[in-house]
Motif scaffolding. Sequence first.
Motif: not given
Length: 197
Positions: A24-27, A44-49, A107-111, A129-132
Amino acid sequence: MEIKKQPMGDYQTNCYIITINGKDIIIDPGVGAIPWVKQNVTNPIAILNTHGHFDHVWSNKELRDELNVKIYCPKDDNFMLEKDPYAFGMTPSFADVLVQPDEEFDFDGIKVKFHHFPGHTPGCSAIEIEDNLFSGDFIFNNSIGRCDFPFSNPEDMKKSIKKILKWDKNFRIYPGHGTHTSLFSEKESLKTWLNYL
């Protein structure tokens, strides 16, 4: 990939949880985001602002402490996390990672890539993140972020709009407020906004 969205606080600021391969990535955890986030994450692995405005980062510190994850914030907006320049009584937070313009992470394979689009704020970024594209307060459905706040810059916003108008991939756009859209759907609106800046 699963995307959860919940508008938070008086400004209905969208907080997102992106789940990929059980991570889980929190934005942008804004005002009142803590209960919802805790109910909807398992790993959860990260909080992104996307940027440093209080309504996007209000719950940074408590979530970081409770979930034991790092905060990633564009470096030019970090002062807003630490200083509460709008004096709304926000608990200060401190980014663990100061994101450089257009920096990429794995992040562990999540670009993940922070595309730098200043104007609304100095460090304002859209997170790919991917096409988003999680656009924060850069692009909304048929609108753009305001440029008349302290630390905003209309000339930078013009450059940012011109930069994204050159893109030829139709990203799905998940903004910081309101409903989702797509880049191709917004191109005419963005061209129009150039005349008002």
